[in-house]
Design an enzyme around this catalytic site. Structure first.
Site, PDB file in Angstrom:
ATOM      1  N   CYS A 117     -22.905  -5.120  18.992  1.00 43.20           N
ATOM      2  CA  CYS A 117     -23.786  -5.913  18.737  1.00 43.20           C
ATOM      3  C   CYS A 117     -24.955  -5.366  18.200  1.00 43.20           C
ATOM      4  O   CYS A 117     -25.832  -5.843  17.314  1.00 43.20           O
ATOM      5  CB  CYS A 117     -24.417  -6.550  20.161  1.00 43.20           C
ATOM      6  SG  CYS A 117     -24.809  -5.368  21.418  1.00 43.20           S
ATOM      7  N   GLU A 124     -27.896 -12.056  26.589  1.00 44.44           N
ATOM      8  CA  GLU A 124     -28.007 -10.808  25.590  1.00 44.44           C
ATOM      9  C   GLU A 124     -26.752 -11.275  24.519  1.00 44.44           C
ATOM     10  O   GLU A 124     -25.671 -11.359  24.839  1.00 44.44           O
ATOM     11  CB  GLU A 124     -27.211  -9.542  26.391  1.00 44.44           C
ATOM     12  CG  GLU A 124     -28.024  -9.246  27.615  1.00 44.44           C
ATOM     13  CD  GLU A 124     -29.441  -8.341  27.111  1.00 44.44           C
ATOM     14  OE1 GLU A 124     -29.639  -8.293  25.690  1.00 44.44           O
ATOM     15  OE2 GLU A 124     -30.203  -8.281  27.845  1.00 44.44           O
TER      16      GLU A 124
HETATM   17  P1  NAD Z   1     -18.457 -15.188  23.258  1.00 42.31           P
HETATM   18  O1  NAD Z   1     -19.485 -15.967  23.497  1.00 42.31           O
HETATM   19  O2  NAD Z   1     -17.298 -15.761  22.635  1.00 42.31           O
HETATM   20  O3  NAD Z   1     -17.605 -14.793  24.825  1.00 42.31           O
HETATM   21  C1  NAD Z   1     -18.305 -14.111  25.971  1.00 42.31           C
HETATM   22  C2  NAD Z   1     -17.799 -14.726  27.235  1.00 42.31           C
HETATM   23  O4  NAD Z   1     -18.369 -15.749  27.413  1.00 42.31           O
HETATM   24  C3  NAD Z   1     -16.339 -14.455  27.372  1.00 42.31           C
HETATM   25  O5  NAD Z   1     -16.176 -13.975  28.612  1.00 42.31           O
HETATM   26  C4  NAD Z   1     -16.090 -15.900  27.290  1.00 42.31           C
HETATM   27  O6  NAD Z   1     -14.957 -16.293  27.947  1.00 42.31           O
HETATM   28  C5  NAD Z   1     -17.118 -16.539  27.914  1.00 42.31           C
HETATM   29  N1  NAD Z   1     -17.453 -17.962  27.698  1.00 42.31           N
HETATM   30  C6  NAD Z   1     -16.917 -18.679  26.482  1.00 42.31           C
HETATM   31  N2  NAD Z   1     -17.394 -19.908  26.367  1.00 42.31           N
HETATM   32  C7  NAD Z   1     -18.067 -20.026  27.583  1.00 42.31           C
HETATM   33  C8  NAD Z   1     -18.661 -21.164  28.363  1.00 42.31           C
HETATM   34  N3  NAD Z   1     -18.597 -22.440  27.738  1.00 42.31           N
HETATM   35  N4  NAD Z   1     -19.008 -21.083  29.675  1.00 42.31           N
HETATM   36  C9  NAD Z   1     -19.151 -19.993  30.191  1.00 42.31           C
HETATM   37  N5  NAD Z   1     -18.520 -18.730  29.697  1.00 42.31           N
HETATM   38  C10 NAD Z   1     -18.098 -18.734  28.517  1.00 42.31           C
HETATM   39  O7  NAD Z   1     -18.632 -13.737  22.751  1.00 42.31           O
HETATM   40  P2  NAD Z   1     -17.365 -12.604  22.404  1.00 42.31           P
HETATM   41  O8  NAD Z   1     -16.885 -13.115  21.297  1.00 42.31           O
HETATM   42  O9  NAD Z   1     -16.717 -12.182  23.726  1.00 42.31           O
HETATM   43  O10 NAD Z   1     -18.478 -11.336  22.110  1.00 42.31           O
HETATM   44  C11 NAD Z   1     -18.996 -11.275  20.695  1.00 42.31           C
HETATM   45  C12 NAD Z   1     -20.697 -11.479  20.644  1.00 42.31           C
HETATM   46  O11 NAD Z   1     -21.238 -10.894  21.788  1.00 42.31           O
HETATM   47  C13 NAD Z   1     -21.259 -10.934  19.535  1.00 42.31           C
HETATM   48  O12 NAD Z   1     -21.890 -12.332  18.835  1.00 42.31           O
HETATM   49  C14 NAD Z   1     -22.089  -9.891  20.058  1.00 42.31           C
HETATM   50  O13 NAD Z   1     -23.084  -9.675  19.192  1.00 42.31           O
HETATM   51  C15 NAD Z   1     -22.480 -10.430  21.177  1.00 42.31           C
HETATM   52  N6  NAD Z   1     -22.929  -9.132  22.177  1.00 42.31           N
HETATM   53  C16 NAD Z   1     -23.907  -9.033  22.458  1.00 42.31           C
HETATM   54  C17 NAD Z   1     -24.261  -8.008  23.102  1.00 42.31           C
HETATM   55  C18 NAD Z   1     -25.900  -7.628  23.701  1.00 42.31           C
HETATM   56  O14 NAD Z   1     -25.921  -6.841  24.509  1.00 42.31           O
HETATM   57  N7  NAD Z   1     -26.804  -8.371  23.182  1.00 42.31           N
HETATM   58  C19 NAD Z   1     -23.575  -7.128  23.500  1.00 42.31           C
HETATM   59  C20 NAD Z   1     -22.372  -7.165  23.012  1.00 42.31           C
HETATM   60  C21 NAD Z   1     -21.760  -8.264  22.428  1.00 42.31           C
END
Ligand code: NAD
Length: 515
Positions: free
Chosen positions: A270, A236
């Site tokens: 998002c 997502e």
């Molecule tokens: P992010 O990708 O930086 O981090 C998300 C999660 O992934 C965190 O828990 C982080 O610790 C973990 N993570 C990071 N690198 C990783 C790796 N290499 N392996 C495993 N886990 C890892 O995203 P964010 O900054 O926390 O969230 C913002 C983004 O999320 C925005 O782009 C937003 O649009 C998206 N988002 C999407 C939805 C949806 O339902 N489509 C909902 C909310 C947010």
């Protein structure tokens, strides 16, 4: 702030350190998986009703602690308490309640019909839990975006390891405490608190399913790791959602919705409204109404404020960069303050409405995830559909018109996971609708029936009574080819020739019995 595995948790809005908690070490991850694997045989063989008892405990505790939960989520994220209540806590409670009706109906054995050529047999589908599901979640709605996938996986009999965002670690601790209070058995739900490295290690351990919510960048990394190990995933990801205001829209309602859709949670949504396209004939009036609406809004952390602080300081740099890029290319700031006048360290970023924005500006192409609303005029419906679809993202969209049929026709042509007509974002609040993205906004769906089924192997089962000594398609084949030819020709004709069909069938049975 980190110190020997101890995390000091800071409020983004005030800078105050308000809690301390343990960070999970990389070494502990093996133990977490062991615990999860050990809990699976018992949890997976419980009935859904038996599992729902724990879900009822959880709902009861959440209702009792509702105000405290809202306070804690607000402290950790900087969002106002009302948003924590309405957009983080309520969806989880609503989902828990809906499971009483949907879980059994969706996950019990489903009878399906069996084709005539396989006569005498019965068929059904069984939903078998996969094992250990890894849920990795972001910081913008840290409670609901972790809890809903966790609960969806649990109800089907999976065990879950949750890795909440390191940006809002305290919410992770709050969720862990809730599951403990609800007395979920040891190992059924485990929490791993930490950042990217921890997330990557948990992924490498090879869970049976990965449910990831976050950025496109991380989604692609996780997708690659999962592909190497053939781990099924749901991703997502981000969005750049368009709002399309047609000339006959209820302009006041549309303007209010644009402001809420762009600035709720400081735009860190998002599915927030990130591009507004308005029919040129009503553009000036729409812009005026938006500015009036913004002028009445209050920023701060009290219960009478509308917009709280940003959650993630790094996000402010993205917002600043996009605004500076737009202003340097001739955009007009209709509300808010130019970044060079922002107070250093201030987490309440002004609400910025931009006009004179053009394709080529970052603000119309890249995900902002902050309080910016660019407004663009358009001349024809065809043009606006093409503008809306001109994005690598496709998460949500909205179409505004009193002519519902026209709005539906436009909605059908938008390439995105969801479209709302005369409202914004709200599809996400209906658990009966699937949720997910098109294009770079994600892979897979949750919510709805699919949201429970993805966490289970869909197993096809066919039952024969076992009394017949043979089947017509079994060996030996001698003498059967012509009979099958006549059987299929008589059956697949426009009008079935039942006489030939039965004759061929009986001969095939006889041949099978004789041998
Ligand atoms: P992010 O990708 O930086 O981090 C998300 C999660 O992934 C965190 O828990 C982080 O610790 C973990 N993570 C990071 N690198 C990783 C790796 N290499 N392996 C495993 N886990 C890892 O995203 P964010 O900054 O926390 O969230 C913002 C983004 O999320 C925005 O782009 C937003 O649009 C998206 N988002 C999407 C939805 C949806 O339902 N489509 C909902 C909310 C947010």
């Amino acid at each position: 702030m980190k110190q020997q595995g101890i995390l000091k948790v800071q409020s983004p809005a005030t800078g105050e350190f308000f809690a301390e908690m343990f960070e999970t070490t990389i070494e502990e991850t093996s133990f977490i998986y062991e615990k999860s694997r050990k809990a699976f045989p018992t949890w997976s063989t419980m009935t859904i009703d038996e599992r729902l008892v724990y879900f009822h405990n959880l709902r009861r505790i959440m209702v009792e602690q509702m105000d405290d939960l809202a306070k804690k989520i607000s402290l950790d994220t900087g969002k106002v308490k009302l948003e924590a209540l309405v957009a983080d806590i309520m969806p989880v409670l609503d989902f828990l309640k809906s499971l009483d009706k949907t879980a059994k109906k969706t996950l019990v054995r489903q009878k399906v019909s069996t084709p005539l050529l396989l006569m005498g047999k019965k068929s059904y589908i069984e939903y078998m839990p996969r094992g250990t599901v890894l849920v990795i979640s972001p910081w913008n709605y840290p409670f609901q975006l972790a809890m809903i996938p966790i609960l969806s996986a649990l109800v089907g009999g999976n065990c879950v390891i949750s890795k909440p965002s390191e940006v809002t670690p305290f919410v992770g601790k709050v969720m862990e405490d809730l599951f403990k209070l609800a007395e979920f058995p040891e190992g059924v739900v485990s929490f791993a608190h930490g950042g990217k490295e921890l997330g990557a290690t948990l992924t490498e351990h090879g869970p049976d399913y990965i449910f990831f919510t976050g950025s496109v960048r991380t989604g692609k990394i996780i997708g690659q790791v999962a592909a190497k190990k053939l781990i099924p995933t749901t991703l997502e990801l981000g969005g750049k959602d368009p709002m399309i205001v047609l000339s006959d829209a209820h302009l006041k309602r549309a303007a209010k919705a644009a402001v809420w859709g762009a600035f709720t949670n400081s735009g860190q949504v998002c599915m927030s409204v990130e591009r507004v396209y308005v029919d040129r004939s009503v553009y000036n009036e729409f812009l005026r109404l938006v500015k009036v609406e913004v002028s009445q809004m209050k920023q701060g952390q009290s219960n009478s404020d509308d917009v709280g602080s940003m959650t993630f300081p790094a996000q402010i740099d993205i917002v600043r960069n996009q605004i500076e890029d737009a202003l340097s290319q001739g955009a007009t700031l209709e509300t808010g303050i130019e970044p060079r006048h922002w107070k250093e360290g201030e987490m309440h970023v002004p609400m910025m409405v931009l006009s004179n924005v053009y394709k080529g500006m970052k603000v119309l192409n890249e995900e902002t995830f902050g309080p910016i609303m660019p407004i663009v005029p358009f001349d024809t419906v065809e043009e606006v559909i093409s503008l809306a679809n001109d994005s690598e993202y496709g998460l949500n969209a909205s179409v505004w018109s009193k002519n519902i049929q026209l709005a539906q026709t436009v909605a059908s042509q938008i390439v995105s996971g969801a479209v709302v007509i005369n409202d914004v974002i709200v599809t996400a609040a209906n658990h009966h609708l699937p949720f997910g993205g098109a294009k770079q906004s994600g892979v897979g769906r949750y919510h709805g029936e699919a949201g429970l089924k993805i966490f289970c192997h869909e197993k096809a089962v066919m039952v024969d009574s076992g009394w017949k000594s043979s089947e017509i398609q079994w060996y030996p084949y001698h003498g059967k080819y012509e009979l099958f030819l006549s059987l299929f020709k008589s059956y697949f004709k426009d009008r079935v020739n039942w006489f030939t069909f039965l004759q061929s069938f009986q001969k095939l049975i006889k041949l099978s019995k004789n041998k």
